[in-house]
Every structure is written in structure tokens, then in C-alpha cells.
Design an enzyme around this catalytic site. Structure first.
Site, PDB file in Angstrom:
ATOM      1  N   CYS A 180      41.393  51.692 -45.891  1.00  0.00           N
ATOM      2  CA  CYS A 180      41.548  52.162 -47.273  1.00  0.00           C
ATOM      3  C   CYS A 180      40.224  52.459 -47.964  1.00  0.00           C
ATOM      4  CB  CYS A 180      42.307  51.116 -48.090  1.00  0.00           C
ATOM      5  SG  CYS A 180      43.823  50.546 -47.314  1.00  0.00           S
ATOM      6  N   HIS A 316      39.921  48.652 -57.335  1.00  0.00           N
ATOM      7  CA  HIS A 316      40.758  48.964 -56.166  1.00  0.00           C
ATOM      8  C   HIS A 316      42.223  48.901 -56.604  1.00  0.00           C
ATOM      9  CE1 HIS A 316      41.739  49.498 -51.986  1.00  0.00           C
ATOM     10  NE2 HIS A 316      42.445  48.367 -51.964  1.00  0.00           N
ATOM     11  N   HIS A 353      48.681  54.700 -54.051  1.00  0.00           N
ATOM     12  CA  HIS A 353      47.559  54.320 -53.178  1.00  0.00           C
ATOM     13  C   HIS A 353      47.364  55.446 -52.167  1.00  0.00           C
ATOM     14  CE1 HIS A 353      44.851  52.265 -50.664  1.00  0.00           C
ATOM     15  NE2 HIS A 353      45.342  51.021 -50.749  1.00  0.00           N
ATOM     16  N   SER A 613      13.241 119.349 -49.448  1.00  0.00           N
ATOM     17  CA  SER A 613      12.024 120.075 -49.817  1.00  0.00           C
ATOM     18  C   SER A 613      10.903 119.086 -50.130  1.00  0.00           C
ATOM     19  CB  SER A 613      12.316 121.009 -50.990  1.00  0.00           C
ATOM     20  OG  SER A 613      11.206 121.845 -51.254  1.00  0.00           O
TER      21      SER A 613
END
Length: 994
Positions: A180, A316, A353, A613
Site C-alpha cells: 500500500c 494513511h 483505499h 534573375s
């Protein structure tokens, strides 16, 4: 930043991501501020349709929720060169991450595929659920797939290397796996590599795509899953987590370098740390307080910050009964109780998650928070989990967005199953440096490109909306970011505008170039007398140092006031003076030469040239036949001598050259062959007038030219004798750049260019311009650029086909200013594929700014698992006996089978269809099986189209088909026609064919 910089700070200069309910980082931030949950709730029937067993999906404990990521079945395979077959086999996580990495680079203002930049890639990917639930469960899905191809398409380890390959990034390339916490560990490793000098810039991130997305889960007591289908971190109602899919990538650079390069800095990473819990926890899958405390304190030490200065923490926060209390205990121990309140962020409550992508999603949220100065809400929060002492800590959760006062410093934690922990500290970007003097140009060029027209129009629309919302945007920054921060693709459009409002209007009406951009040589065309006008190049003289320098050099060498004649005084009076040959030709030479030098400075040095030319003298000077001063002296003296000759006249005649020659007497000559039915004749005034009267009487279109003398005719013989000694003294040299001769209509030979007699004949003989143009058009793909005033030569070139583009010269005084012309023409040259040097074009300081990124042209590439309803099949066709296939049919069938492409033409390129070395080897082997001819292993590198491969097979002994390749559609039509005929009609037709 408040502390003195250490030199170890890392800037976040770009971001890209896709999350549940958000296809972009901008939408993700809107959702974060809204605070609502983006987890999808679906029905049992939807779960069953996704492949869940009906008896499982209908159980009372089954929760039909997941953080769904839209469009995982789709991929822009064309942009990255994958065949449809390979795209369907490739892990969708890797497909999505590849697109996200491209977008992140563009968001940072850096072009993917930038000539092997030292950029690192640190990427994490979750388990390949698509392989398990789709590919391996589908009979026939791996037919025509070799073991090596299977491995490359499905193996985790390929992710970072795949990104490095497709974006041509040549720094370290590592796939990072830490469960994770993988994606935040990827960021940590990228920062370490930057500090160590292993790369100059790095991409870091992760991706999780679990399929089927509508699978849900069965809740059991004590599992990590939520009983309610909601993830409620740190809340009293929390009892588990919900999972979801997502992807995120950040672009990182040492802060000092980012500031020096004027990148947009979204946030500054001060330090990070990674560790593992080891065995000091309840089980392998359980978190540990001690390990989390140690990693947090280590990150704070590396960052050099006191935890009391951190006022936002993206946790977390899984919402599990075990994980939340352990994380909160570790936070209170590591952060202590001193300092102002620290707001906790709980992203998993909104999107679920995201497994391996959870850390990067949290980091992007924290970056946005410190950048925008807003503390994000946790709307799910009602009352704290009774197992945490929220009130006795300095932590809090807010349920509404709160302005972030004071210094904005944040941290983020990510903890993996297995015990690998990561913690990172970041803060708001430094204040912008004081404004520097404004750079930029009067007209900026905004280049846009895509593989196809549809995404090109979409890109223009996105940029238009972006600029409409930002009327104060600095146009020079926008232009420079597009020029240097995007990979040029084949369909292109460029707009030249003076301000943001004009850009908004122009982007609403973009028209892509008619032809695809490709590598094209630049060919300069220099016009001759008649193209001049007072004021030609005025704006360039005022704004372009290179142009001005060469005009000044010419003015100093000539015996008249060139600058005054062109750019000062009475325009009408100056026009009369400029019309005199003695002034016309040196003025034209000076302006054309200066403009050519300017184009070359912008990366557009010619590979070939042609002049009309006196224009050939400019070509010869750039080719190195003459020094600039010598050439200017020759042109000025040539013009003066011509001015002294008796008056003459010239007439344009709309007839082929051979017919014109037949009409002329001794006193009138063909002076120029300008087109297949366009010539100019030259001679005494009376003789030309008589010819004009006769032609008009015969219905021939003709037009008197505004000239005072009979150029390129025997009337210039008096010039030749006096001019010859000057040419001998000039000692012309062989050309270093090829140019086409007016005398022959072919490439000038070295011995011609260095022969003074060539230049004598040049003023007496016809200008074979049409033949010269045909010689140019027979060469490689090119852009024919008229370098001088007007668009006469472009009109004489006419239609060029897709391989070539013709562009006119400086506009007339009544049209655009010269600087607008320069910008628009530069854009047109880039559209065609010419090698514009944007760095030389840009003027003054500029900054990379976030702009809309590439609109991927995604198509569905997906293997449906067995049992998924298939589209209704068509009734089987009646069996038809077909003669044995010829070589072309065999090759085309093998290509279709192995490339996974429905239609393949004999001129399709193997590598453009997404072919690669492994597939090339398999095609060679398959052809050997079917034809008995063993081709060399590199056959597909030599013969890259089916047609070329057929020829190679026949060269190696395979008998050619008598009737050539059969077109299946043609065969079907013939069978249908025969079916409608009577037996008698069929018999009659067969007799006719016999």
C-alpha cells in the site's frame, strides 16, 4: 519557505492523475474541497454482469461498492505505437500509467520524447487483476501470443521501463513494490536519486486498477472491509475500509534547478523517510506503532523541521478498527503536543483505499492544499473514534474547507501491508521572484499538434477555455511552454497572435495544415526585380537584430542611402527612386540576404535554393560562391550598367515556351520561362509593342511588365563586356549549398558557379525558372519558402502535392506588418515539419506554466472474460471455394492475425501499425510455415510493408500469384454478380473472357 535552503529541497513541478469521480487533478481538487464521497454504489445485477457469481452477489453480507475509475477499458494505442491486439493484452494499469506519465510531463512544461533527457522513473503498480479475471479466463485470448510477448504485457517489472522507453527518458528506471505504501516510497526514492545527482528530473507515482470494477466484496466480521460500505477514518462509526482504483504521477526536480529554469513550483518536498516495522507487531499484516514513530521522526530530521511547524497531515487513515488507533498513537508520540492545531486529512473517506496508488493520491492532495492555501474537509466525520484521544492532542478534523493561515507546511504518511512505512514533509512553494523585464515578441506563436485532427481540435478548445478563464496570462509564457513543452506530432496548427484575447478568438477557428507534418527540407526561393516595394522589411529592421545588422552592413557599403530609401522620407518619392534598376537590384539583394540570414538563425538554414534573375546572386552568396560585400558590389555595378543601357520593354505571355519562340523575330527574346504556359519576352519598346498587338489580336493573354529595360536579352550585351572583368576579379567559388541554375534549370555544377562566363551568360540568357522548380519538386519532401517581398514565386510554383509546401514572402504594405508575417510564417513552417529553433525565436525571460495537456484519443481495447454477452453474430456466409492464396494474400492474413488489425493494406508500415522486434520474428516464422520460404530475421526491418515483404518472398523463391493479390471485397462483389446471372449469361461472359 522560512528556513535557509539546504540544497536538498525537491520541487513538485508537475502532476497528473485519475481518481474515482475525477478524470484530472483539477477535478480531483474540486472533489476534495466538496468533501463528498466518490465511491460508487451499484446493484447486485451490475455485480453479476461484471462476473460475480449470482449466489455470491445476492448474499446479505455482500457490499456493492468500489472506487470506480472511468474508462479503464480504453487506451490511446496509436500515440504509443501499440497494435490493437497488444493493447488488449497489456495490463490496463500500465496503459493508464503511461498516459498519466505523458500528461504529468506536459503539465510540468516538458515535452515527452525530448532527445533522451536524464529523467528518472519510479513507478509502482498493483497486482494484475485483469490478467487473472479477464485474459486467463478467456479461451483464445492468448492465441498468436508468444511467451515473451505475454511476459512483456503482464509483468509488473515492465512498468517503469515501459514509461522510460515511450517517453525516451534516460535516467534510472525502477518499478517499486511495497504494497500500500508503494507510490509514496517511489516518491522517496525519486527524491533520493535527484539529491544524489543520478538524474536531473524524475517521475514518481503509482497505479491500481482492480477489475472487475463492479465486483464489490463480501463483508465478514473482523475483516479489513467496512460493514457499511463507507470508509470513515478516525470516526466512531469506522469499522473497515473500502477499496478503489486510481493513478497519480508527480514530476520532481531539485528546487534550485526548478527556480533557475523558471518552472512552476506547486510545492517543495523538504524530506522523507522509509522503514519497516520488522517483527515488533501482532502479525505480518498488522501495523506497528514503533515503526511508524521511527519513520515519522526520521523524515522530520531529514527535512530539518520541528513537528510543531506542521499544520496539516494527510494520514494513511484506512478506517479500520486496528489501523486507525495505532496510527493515531504513533502520530501523537512522534508529533508531540506542542504547537498550533494540525488538521488531519482523510482522503480514503472520499475515494476509498487505492492500494498501491494511495500514497501518491494523498501526496497530490497535500500538494494542492499547500499550493492553494486551503485545509481540506473530512465531511464524513461526526465524532471521534472512542479508541483515540482527539481532544487531548493537537490534531483535529474539519468538516468544511478552512483557509490555511500562516506558513503552510504539511506531511503525509503511507503504510503498507507487510510493514513498509513512508512519511514525507512538504511546504508551500517560495514566493515568485520579483518581476523581471517583460520579454516576448509583438506576435507570439502558439503551436498545437496531435496524431489526428479530432484531438487537435479538442486541444485547441481546451486551450481556448483555459485562456478565457485567465485573461491576464502572460502570452510569452504560454507560447514558450507550448513550443518547448510539447512533443510535436503529425497533425499541426500554429497561430500567431499579439494578445490573449486574439488567441482566444483564433483558437475558435483553427484550421490544421492540409498535409501532415513530416521531415521536410527548407528550400529558399529569391525573387527578382519587380518584387520590390518601399518599406519592405521595415518592422523586421526595427525588431530583429540580425536583419538590422545585415541591412546596416549593406547600407555602409552602397553608395546611396539604402535605409533612407526603404524606411524614411516620402514613400511616393522613394518608390520612384526604388523603381530605377540601379537602386532596385541592390536593395532587393540586401533585403533578401538579410531575411535569409534571419531565417537561418531560426533553425531554417536551406538545404537547397533557387533565385529568379538577380535573386540567384543571393543564393550564390549564401552558398559561399561570393563573399557578402563582393556580391553586393557586383549586384550594384550590374544594376548600374543595366540602368545605362537603352530603354526596353518586357511582356508576359500566356503561352508555352516553344510557341513563344516560334513567334519571335531577331529583335525580341524570351527572357524567362516561368511556367508551362507562362513566359516573359524582352526587347526594344517598339518591337515588344508590335508583338503585344499581334498576340492580343490572336486572343492570347499578355501583360506589359513594369520595367524600364529589356533584361535577359541581347540588349544587355553592353553590360556583359564591362561586367566581365569585375566577375573575374571576384573569383567565384564552388557552392557549399546546392542551388538551381537559371541558365540550365538544373543543379548548378561547381565548374559553372566558379566560371565568370557563367555569370555573364546569366544576364543575357532566359531565366529557366519553371524547369528549375520542376527539378526542386523532383527532390525530397520540402518547404519552398519565398525569401523576399511578395508571393510571385510561390504562385509560379503552383500546386506542390502533399510532399511539399510553398510559402510566400514579405507581405505588401497594405497587408500584415512584417513582424506578424514572420510569426505566421514561422508557424506555417513548423506546421509543415520544418526544424524551427524555438529557443532562437523566443525573446527575453519566460516561465513554464501549466496548460491543458494532450487529449488522448482513447479506443476500447479489452478482453471480455468468458461468459460476457458477445455482440450478436452475423449469420454464417455460404461456403465458397477459394483458390489457393497468393503471396500477397498470405502476407496480409498473417499481418492481420498477428497485429490484431482488421484491415491491412499493401503499403501499410509494420512499425507504424505498432509492430516490434518480437512480432517481427514471429511474422517471419509464420511466413516460413505457410510458404516454405525462410526469410532472414531482420526481414521486417528491410521490407516494412506487406508489398515489400511479398517482393522479398518472391526474390527468395516463392512463386508469384498469376493474378496478383485478391481483394476480398472485390471477390464478394463478383460472387454476388454471378449469383444474379442466369446460366446462359454466365456462359456468354465466360466466352467473352476467353
Amino acid at each position: 519557505m522560512t528556513a535557509e535552503p539546504t540544497g536538498l529541497e525537491i520541487a513538485v513541478v508537475g502532476m497528473a492523475g485519475r481518481f474515482p469521480g475525477a478524470a484530472s487533478v483539477a477535478r480531483f481538487w474540486e472533489n476534495v474541497l466538496d468533501g463528498g464521497e466518490q465511491v460508487t454504489t451499484f446493484t447486485a445485477e451490475e455485480s453479476i454482469a461484471a462476473g460475480v457469481a449470482p449466489e455470491v452477489a445476492r448474499r446479505p453480507g455482500y457490499r456493492h461498492v468500489h472506487g470506480v475509475l472511468d474508462g479503464v477499458e480504453h487506451f490511446d494505442n496509436g500515440l504509443f505505437g501499440y497494435t490493437p491486439r497488444d493493447s488488449a493484452l497489456l495490463d490496463p494499469q500500465q496503459r493508464i500509467f503511461l498516459e498519466c506519465a505523458w500528461a504529468a510531463m506536459e503539465d510540468a512544461g516538458y515535452a515527452p520524447r525530448t532527445e533522451g533527457a536524464p529523467v528518472g522513473v519510479y513507478a509502482s503498480v498493483s497486482q494484475n487483476a485483469y490478467l487473472l479475471s479477464h485474459v486467463l479466463k478467456t479461451p483464445g485470448a492468448l492465441d498468436h501470443t508468444s511467451p515473451q510477448e505475454f511476459l512483456l504485457a503482464t509483468e509488473k517489472d515492465m512498468l517503469a521501463a515501459r514509461v522510460s522507453y515511450h517517453l525516451d527518458l534516460r535516467g534510472p528506471s525502477l518499478s517499486v513494490q511495497a504494497s500500500c505504501s508503494s507510490s509514496l516510497v517511489s516518491v522517496h526514492m525519486a527524491c533520493q536519486a535527484l539529491i544524489a545527482g543520478e538524474c536531473e528530473m524524475a517521475l514518481a507515482g503509482g497505479v491500481t486498477v482492480h477489475v472487475p470494477q463492479y465486483e464489490g466484496y463480501e463483508y465478514t466480521n473482523g475483516s479489513v472491509f467496512s460493514s457499511t460500505g463507507r470508509c470513515l477514518p478516525f470516526d466512531a462509526g469506522a469499522d473497515g475500509t473500502v477499496f478503489g482504483n486510481g493513478v497519480g504521477v508527480v514530476v520532481l526536480k531539485p528546487l534550485a534547478d526548478a527556480l533557475a529554469d523558471r518552472d512552476t513550483v506547486h510545492a517543495v518536498i523538504l524530506g522523507s523517510a522509509v522503514n519497516n516495522d520488522g517483527a515488533r507487531r501482532m502479525s505480518f499484516t498488522a501495523p506497528g506503532v514503533d515503526g511508524q514513530v521511527r519513520v515519522i521522526r526520521a523524515a522530520h530530521r531529514v527535512a530539518g523541521v520541528d513537528p510543531s511547524t506542521i499544520t496539516y497531515l494527510e494520514t494513511h487513515g484506512t478506517g479500520t478498527s486496528l489501523g486507525d488507533p495505532i496510527e493515531f498513537e504513533a502520530l501523537t508520540e512522534a508529533f508531540g503536543g506542542e504547537g498550533p492545531p494540525c488538521t488531519l486529512g482523510t482522503l480514503k473517506a472520499q475515494v476509498g483505499h487505492l492500494s498501491g496508488a494511495a500514497g501518491i493520491a494523498g501526496l497530490i492532495k497535500a500538494v494542492l492544499a499547500v499550493e492553494h492555501g486551503v485545509l481540506p474537509p473530512s465531511r464524513h466525520f461526526t465524532r471521534p473514534n472512542p479508541d483515540i484521544d482527539l481532544d487531548g492532542s493537537r490534531f483535529r478534523l474539519v468538516t468544511e474547507p478552512v483557509p490555511w493561515e500562516g506558513h503552510r507546511r504539511a506531511a503525509i504518511s503511507s503504510f503498507g501491508i507487510g510493514g513498509t512505512n513512508a512519511h514525507l514533509v512538504l511546504e508551500a512553494p517560495p514566493a515568485p521572484a520579483p518581476g523581471s523585464p517583460r520579454g516576448g515578441r509583438a506576435y507570439e506563436v502558439l503551436p498545437l499538434s496531435a496524431r489526428e485532427d479530432e484531438p487537435l481540435f479538442e486541444l485547441a478548445t481546451r486551450l481556448r477555455e483555459h485562456l478565457k478563464d485567465r485573461p491576464d496570462a502572460r502570452l510569452a509564457d504560454v507560447a514558450a511552454t507550448l513550443q518547448s513543452g510539447r512533443t510535436p506530432l503529425r497533425r499541426r496548427v500554429a497561430i500567431a497572435v499579439a494578445d490573449v484575447g486574439s488567441a482566444v478568438d483564433a483558437l475558435a477557428a483553427v484550421r490544421p495544415a492540409a498535409a501532415d507534418a513530416r521531415d521536410r527540407d527548407v528550400v529558399f526561393m529569391f525573387p527578382g526585380q519587380g518584387a520590390q516595394r518601399v518599406g519592405m522589411g521595415r518592422a523586421l529592421y526595427e525588431s530583429e537584430e540580425t536583419f538590422r545588422g545585415w541591412i546596416d552592413a549593406a547600407d555602409e557599403r552602397l553608395d546611396f542611402d539604402l535605409r533612407g530609401l526603404l524606411y524614411a522620407g516620402d514613400p511616393a518619392g522613394n518608390a520612384e527612386v526604388l523603381a530605377r534598376t540601379a537602386r532596385t537590384q541592390p536593395a532587393l539583394f540586401a533585403v533578401e540576404h538579410a531575411l535569409a540570414r534571419l531565417w537561418a538563425e531560426l533553425g531554417l538554414a536551406p538545404s537547397a535554393m533557387i533565385g529568379h534573375s538577380v535573386g540567384e546572386y543571393v543564393a550564390a552568396t549564401l552558398a559561399g560562391c561570393f563573399e557578402f560585400g563582393t556580391a553586393l558590389d557586383l549586384v550594384a555595378e550590374r544594376a548600374r550598367l543595366m540602368q545605362e543601357q537603352p530603354p526596353g520593354a518586357m511582356l508576359s505571355v500566356n503561352l508555352p515556351a516553344d510557341e513563344v519562340f516560334a513567334l519571335l523575330g531577331d529583335d525580341v527574346a524570351v527572357a524567362a520561362v516561368n511556367g508551362p504556359e507562362l513566359c516573359a519576352v524582352s526587347g526594344p519598346v517598339a518591337a515588344v509593342a508590335a508583338l503585344e498587338e499581334r498576340l492580343r489580336a490572336d486572343g492570347v493573354t499578355c501583360r506589359r511588365l513594369r520595367t524600364s529595360h529589356a533584361f535577359h536579352s541581347p540588349m544587355m550585351a553592353g553590360v556583359a563586356e564591362r561586367f566581365r572583368p569585375l566577375l573575374r576579379a571576384a573569383a567565384p567559388k564552388p557552392p557549399e549549398i546546392p542551388f538551381v541554375s537559371n541558365l540550365t534549370g538544373d543543379w548548378i555544377r561547381p565548374e559553372e558557379a566558379e566560371d565568370p562566363e557563367y555569370w555573364v551568360r546569366h544576364l543575357l540568357s532566359p531565366v529557366r525558372f519553371h524547369e528549375g522548380v520542376q527539378r526542386l519538386l523532383s527532390g525530397p519532401p520540402s518547404v519552398l519558402l519565398e525569401v523576399g517581398p511578395g508571393a510571385t514565386l510561390r504562385s509560379l510554383v503552383g500546386k506542390t502535392g502533399d510532399d511539399r509546401v510553398a510559402i510566400g514572402g514579405l507581405p505588401g504594405a497594405e497587408r500584415d506588418a512584417d513582424d506578424a508575417y514572420l510569426a505566421r510564417t514561422l508557424g506555417r513552417l513548423w506546421e509543415a515539419g520544418a526544424p524551427v529553433d524555438w529557443a532562437s525565436w523566443r525573446r527575453g525571460p519566460w516561465s513554464r506554466v501549466p496548460l491543458p495537456t494532450y487529449p488522448f484519443q482513447r479506443r476500447r481495447h479489452w478482453i471480455e472474460p468468458a461468459g460476457t454477452p458477445a455482440p450478436e453474430a452475423l449469420p454464417p456466409a455460404e461456403p465458397v471455394e477459394v483458390a489457393p492464396a497468393g503471396p500477397a494474400e498470405i502476407v496480409l492474413r498473417v499481418w492481420r492475425d498477428l497485429l490484431g488489425v482488421d484491415r491491412v493494406a499493401l503499403d501499410d508500415n509494420f512499425f507504424e501499425l505498432g509492430g516490434h522486434s518480437l512480432l517481427a520474428a514471429r511474422i517471419v516464422a509464420r511466413l516460413a510455415d505457410e510458404t516454405g520460404v525462410q526469410l532472414p530475421g531482420d526481414a521486417l526491418y528491410v521490407a516494412q510493408t506487406p508489398g515489400e515483404l511479398v517482393a522479398l518472398l518472391e526474390e527468395n523463391g516463392l512463386a508469384a500469384a498469376e493474378d496478383g493479390p485478391r481483394d476480398p471485397e472485390l471477390v464478394a462483389r463478383l460472387i454476388a454478380e454471378i449469383a444474379e446471372m442466369s446460366p446462359e449469361e454466365v456462359e456468354d461472359r465466360l466466352r467473352e473472357e476467353a
